[in-house]
Design a protein around this motif. Structure first.
Motif, PDB file in Angstrom:
ATOM      1  N   TYR A 180     -61.151  32.257 -26.199  1.00 11.34           N
ATOM      2  CA  TYR A 180     -61.440  31.004 -26.732  1.00 11.34           C
ATOM      3  C   TYR A 180     -62.370  30.992 -27.637  1.00 11.34           C
ATOM      4  O   TYR A 180     -62.562  30.480 -28.684  1.00 11.34           O
ATOM      5  CB  TYR A 180     -61.996  29.911 -25.560  1.00 11.34           C
ATOM      6  N   ARG A 181     -63.279  32.263 -27.771  1.00  8.71           N
ATOM      7  CA  ARG A 181     -64.332  32.702 -28.529  1.00  8.71           C
ATOM      8  C   ARG A 181     -63.686  33.392 -29.865  1.00  8.71           C
ATOM      9  O   ARG A 181     -64.195  33.743 -30.678  1.00  8.71           O
ATOM     10  CB  ARG A 181     -65.506  33.367 -28.154  1.00  8.71           C
ATOM     11  N   HIS A 182     -62.393  33.942 -29.542  1.00 10.66           N
ATOM     12  CA  HIS A 182     -61.639  34.598 -30.712  1.00 10.66           C
ATOM     13  C   HIS A 182     -62.140  35.838 -30.706  1.00 10.66           C
ATOM     14  O   HIS A 182     -62.247  36.604 -31.813  1.00 10.66           O
ATOM     15  CB  HIS A 182     -61.412  33.911 -32.200  1.00 10.66           C
ATOM     16  N   GLU A 183     -62.546  36.658 -29.690  1.00 13.99           N
ATOM     17  CA  GLU A 183     -62.817  37.850 -29.668  1.00 13.99           C
ATOM     18  C   GLU A 183     -61.765  38.721 -29.956  1.00 13.99           C
ATOM     19  O   GLU A 183     -60.785  38.511 -29.478  1.00 13.99           O
ATOM     20  CB  GLU A 183     -63.625  38.499 -28.330  1.00 13.99           C
ATOM     21  N   PRO A 184     -62.124  40.045 -30.669  1.00 14.22           N
ATOM     22  CA  PRO A 184     -60.848  40.802 -30.977  1.00 14.22           C
ATOM     23  C   PRO A 184     -60.156  41.295 -29.813  1.00 14.22           C
ATOM     24  O   PRO A 184     -60.568  41.444 -28.845  1.00 14.22           O
ATOM     25  CB  PRO A 184     -61.368  41.997 -31.645  1.00 14.22           C
ATOM     26  N   LEU A 185     -58.634  41.585 -29.790  1.00 13.60           N
ATOM     27  CA  LEU A 185     -58.232  41.958 -28.483  1.00 13.60           C
ATOM     28  C   LEU A 185     -58.133  43.535 -28.687  1.00 13.60           C
ATOM     29  O   LEU A 185     -58.208  44.248 -29.833  1.00 13.60           O
ATOM     30  CB  LEU A 185     -56.660  41.607 -28.744  1.00 13.60           C
ATOM     31  N   SER A 186     -58.171  44.152 -27.497  1.00  9.38           N
ATOM     32  CA  SER A 186     -58.030  45.559 -27.292  1.00  9.38           C
ATOM     33  C   SER A 186     -56.752  45.821 -26.314  1.00  9.38           C
ATOM     34  O   SER A 186     -56.308  44.951 -25.378  1.00  9.38           O
ATOM     35  CB  SER A 186     -59.204  46.145 -26.521  1.00  9.38           C
ATOM     36  N   VAL A 187     -56.398  46.807 -26.581  1.00 12.96           N
ATOM     37  CA  VAL A 187     -55.573  47.516 -25.307  1.00 12.96           C
ATOM     38  C   VAL A 187     -55.744  47.064 -23.964  1.00 12.96           C
ATOM     39  O   VAL A 187     -54.877  46.614 -23.150  1.00 12.96           O
ATOM     40  CB  VAL A 187     -54.849  48.942 -25.663  1.00 12.96           C
ATOM     41  N   ALA A 188     -56.736  47.554 -23.765  1.00 18.22           N
ATOM     42  CA  ALA A 188     -57.514  47.443 -22.274  1.00 18.22           C
ATOM     43  C   ALA A 188     -57.564  45.878 -21.932  1.00 18.22           C
ATOM     44  O   ALA A 188     -57.074  45.577 -20.653  1.00 18.22           O
ATOM     45  CB  ALA A 188     -58.715  47.987 -22.122  1.00 18.22           C
ATOM     46  N   PHE A 189     -57.910  45.128 -22.896  1.00 22.13           N
ATOM     47  CA  PHE A 189     -57.918  43.651 -22.408  1.00 22.13           C
ATOM     48  C   PHE A 189     -56.734  42.869 -22.261  1.00 22.13           C
ATOM     49  O   PHE A 189     -56.526  42.410 -21.213  1.00 22.13           O
ATOM     50  CB  PHE A 189     -58.777  42.928 -23.640  1.00 22.13           C
ATOM     51  N   VAL A 190     -55.724  43.282 -23.175  1.00 24.54           N
ATOM     52  CA  VAL A 190     -54.514  42.608 -22.852  1.00 24.54           C
ATOM     53  C   VAL A 190     -53.837  43.252 -21.605  1.00 24.54           C
ATOM     54  O   VAL A 190     -53.134  42.475 -21.172  1.00 24.54           O
ATOM     55  CB  VAL A 190     -53.702  43.091 -24.264  1.00 24.54           C
ATOM     56  N   GLN A 191     -53.879  44.503 -21.287  1.00 26.30           N
ATOM     57  CA  GLN A 191     -53.173  44.910 -20.071  1.00 26.30           C
ATOM     58  C   GLN A 191     -53.814  44.365 -18.868  1.00 26.30           C
ATOM     59  O   GLN A 191     -53.408  44.175 -17.754  1.00 26.30           O
ATOM     60  CB  GLN A 191     -53.134  46.442 -20.245  1.00 26.30           C
ATOM     61  N   ARG A 192     -55.163  44.104 -19.186  1.00 26.51           N
ATOM     62  CA  ARG A 192     -55.801  43.427 -17.834  1.00 26.51           C
ATOM     63  C   ARG A 192     -55.280  42.074 -17.743  1.00 26.51           C
ATOM     64  O   ARG A 192     -55.002  41.645 -16.523  1.00 26.51           O
ATOM     65  CB  ARG A 192     -57.234  43.347 -18.152  1.00 26.51           C
ATOM     66  N   LEU A 193     -54.906  41.422 -18.649  1.00 28.27           N
ATOM     67  CA  LEU A 193     -54.402  40.053 -18.848  1.00 28.27           C
ATOM     68  C   LEU A 193     -52.931  40.105 -18.207  1.00 28.27           C
ATOM     69  O   LEU A 193     -52.413  39.434 -17.312  1.00 28.27           O
ATOM     70  CB  LEU A 193     -54.303  39.248 -19.961  1.00 28.27           C
ATOM     71  N   ASN A 194     -52.229  41.029 -18.647  1.00 30.39           N
ATOM     72  CA  ASN A 194     -50.669  41.390 -18.398  1.00 30.39           C
ATOM     73  C   ASN A 194     -50.181  42.691 -18.226  1.00 30.39           C
ATOM     74  O   ASN A 194     -50.183  43.240 -19.638  1.00 30.39           O
ATOM     75  CB  ASN A 194     -49.766  40.681 -19.336  1.00 30.39           C
ATOM     76  N   PRO A 195     -50.178  43.406 -17.465  1.00 30.97           N
ATOM     77  CA  PRO A 195     -50.082  44.914 -17.296  1.00 30.97           C
ATOM     78  C   PRO A 195     -48.706  45.311 -17.990  1.00 30.97           C
ATOM     79  O   PRO A 195     -48.483  46.562 -18.219  1.00 30.97           O
ATOM     80  CB  PRO A 195     -49.942  45.325 -15.784  1.00 30.97           C
ATOM     81  N   ASP A 196     -47.833  44.249 -18.207  1.00 28.01           N
ATOM     82  CA  ASP A 196     -46.521  44.689 -18.699  1.00 28.01           C
ATOM     83  C   ASP A 196     -46.163  44.413 -19.961  1.00 28.01           C
ATOM     84  O   ASP A 196     -45.278  44.441 -20.698  1.00 28.01           O
ATOM     85  CB  ASP A 196     -45.537  43.535 -17.979  1.00 28.01           C
ATOM     86  N   ILE A 197     -47.420  44.326 -20.692  1.00 35.57           N
ATOM     87  CA  ILE A 197     -47.359  44.037 -22.148  1.00 35.57           C
ATOM     88  C   ILE A 197     -48.253  44.840 -22.756  1.00 35.57           C
ATOM     89  O   ILE A 197     -49.409  45.282 -22.184  1.00 35.57           O
ATOM     90  CB  ILE A 197     -47.409  42.586 -22.498  1.00 35.57           C
ATOM     91  N   ASP A 198     -47.924  45.389 -24.020  1.00 34.23           N
ATOM     92  CA  ASP A 198     -48.997  46.083 -24.648  1.00 34.23           C
ATOM     93  C   ASP A 198     -49.373  45.386 -26.146  1.00 34.23           C
ATOM     94  O   ASP A 198     -48.480  44.612 -26.536  1.00 34.23           O
ATOM     95  CB  ASP A 198     -48.365  47.736 -24.955  1.00 34.23           C
ATOM     96  N   LEU A 199     -50.483  46.113 -26.594  1.00 33.38           N
ATOM     97  CA  LEU A 199     -50.971  45.096 -27.876  1.00 33.38           C
ATOM     98  C   LEU A 199     -50.131  45.352 -29.160  1.00 33.38           C
ATOM     99  O   LEU A 199     -49.708  44.239 -29.792  1.00 33.38           O
ATOM    100  CB  LEU A 199     -52.491  45.974 -28.224  1.00 33.38           C
ATOM    101  N   ALA A 200     -49.263  46.347 -29.117  1.00 31.12           N
ATOM    102  CA  ALA A 200     -48.320  46.698 -30.464  1.00 31.12           C
ATOM    103  C   ALA A 200     -47.396  45.677 -30.250  1.00 31.12           C
ATOM    104  O   ALA A 200     -46.919  45.093 -31.244  1.00 31.12           O
ATOM    105  CB  ALA A 200     -47.867  47.826 -30.402  1.00 31.12           C
ATOM    106  N   SER A 201     -46.713  45.453 -29.216  1.00 34.86           N
ATOM    107  CA  SER A 201     -45.681  44.445 -29.081  1.00 34.86           C
ATOM    108  C   SER A 201     -46.105  42.983 -29.446  1.00 34.86           C
ATOM    109  O   SER A 201     -45.359  41.963 -29.526  1.00 34.86           O
ATOM    110  CB  SER A 201     -45.104  44.369 -27.678  1.00 34.86           C
TER     111      SER A 201
END
Length: 213
Positions: A180-201
């Protein structure tokens, strides 16, 4: 009082609403790699002069929002609401809609405004959101706006509850707040939300949504 056409004071100003709509779309893109199963979407290049946000619940209910130089407007359809008159919406829903939104919202075929149960708008120099002087039937949510627009109040716990119900997953409220604050995404952050997806995709989604890298 719940956000609805009866109570528009809890709807954020246009810049904040646009950021929130982008955040909802980004969260859905992370939790649901398959676009057709997402609730929320955002397209920053919808047209040459407008951005578009949407919500579709898969059961026929939806809202579409346009963001342009003139301001922002949202129309919605709740097919079980007493206001639903397919093909013949109550004229007052759109009677006072500013002309700036006639071509890009009211007459846009993709938005099916012929079935609308509500519409709200705000010109860029307005101090508040507006809607038509509609005679609403009796009931707590006669036009469905409370059910469909409630999440736009912008409280992160609302998305946590939504994700638990719709995606059947537990999302940390602090992670939602970060997006909601538009903080930049990181690989670790994205995979914490969904382990089945990666940032590149997510690259195409990030570009379409306009979420900051």
């Amino acid at each position: 009082m719940t956000l609805s056409t009866k109570n528009l004071k809890d709807l954020p100003a246009i810049p904040e609403l646009k950021r929130l709509a982008q955040s909802l779309a980004m969260l859905d893109a992370i939790l649901s790699p398959e676009w057709e199963y997402r609730y929320y979407s955002f397209n920053q290049v919808w047209s040459d002069d407008a951005m578009m946000a949407s919500m579709r619940n898969g059961s026929g209910d939806h809202w579409f929002a346009i963001f342009c130089a003139a301001g922002a407007a949202i129309h919605g359809l709740a097919h079980e609401a007493p206001m639903f008159r397919p093909g013949n919406p109550q004229p007052a829903i759109f009677d006072r809609l500013p002309a700036a939104f006639h071509a890009n919202l009211l007459r846009e075929p993709a938005f099916t405004t012929q079935d609308s149960t509500f519409c709200i708008w705000r010109l860029s120099d307005d101090e508040q959101w507006s809607c038509g002087q509609v005679e609403l039937p009796a009931g707590e949510d006669p036009d469905g706006s409370a059910e469909l627009l409630g999440i736009l109040a912008g409280r992160p716990e609302q998305y946590v509850e939504f994700a638990s119900d719709y995606y059947q997953c537990d999302v940390d409220v602090d992670d939602v707040a970060a997006i909601y604050r538009h903080e930049p995404l990181s690989v670790a952050f994205v995979q914490r939300l969904n382990p089945d997806i990666d940032l590149a995709s997510l690259a195409d989604d990030i570009a379409e949504i306009g979420y900051p890298r």
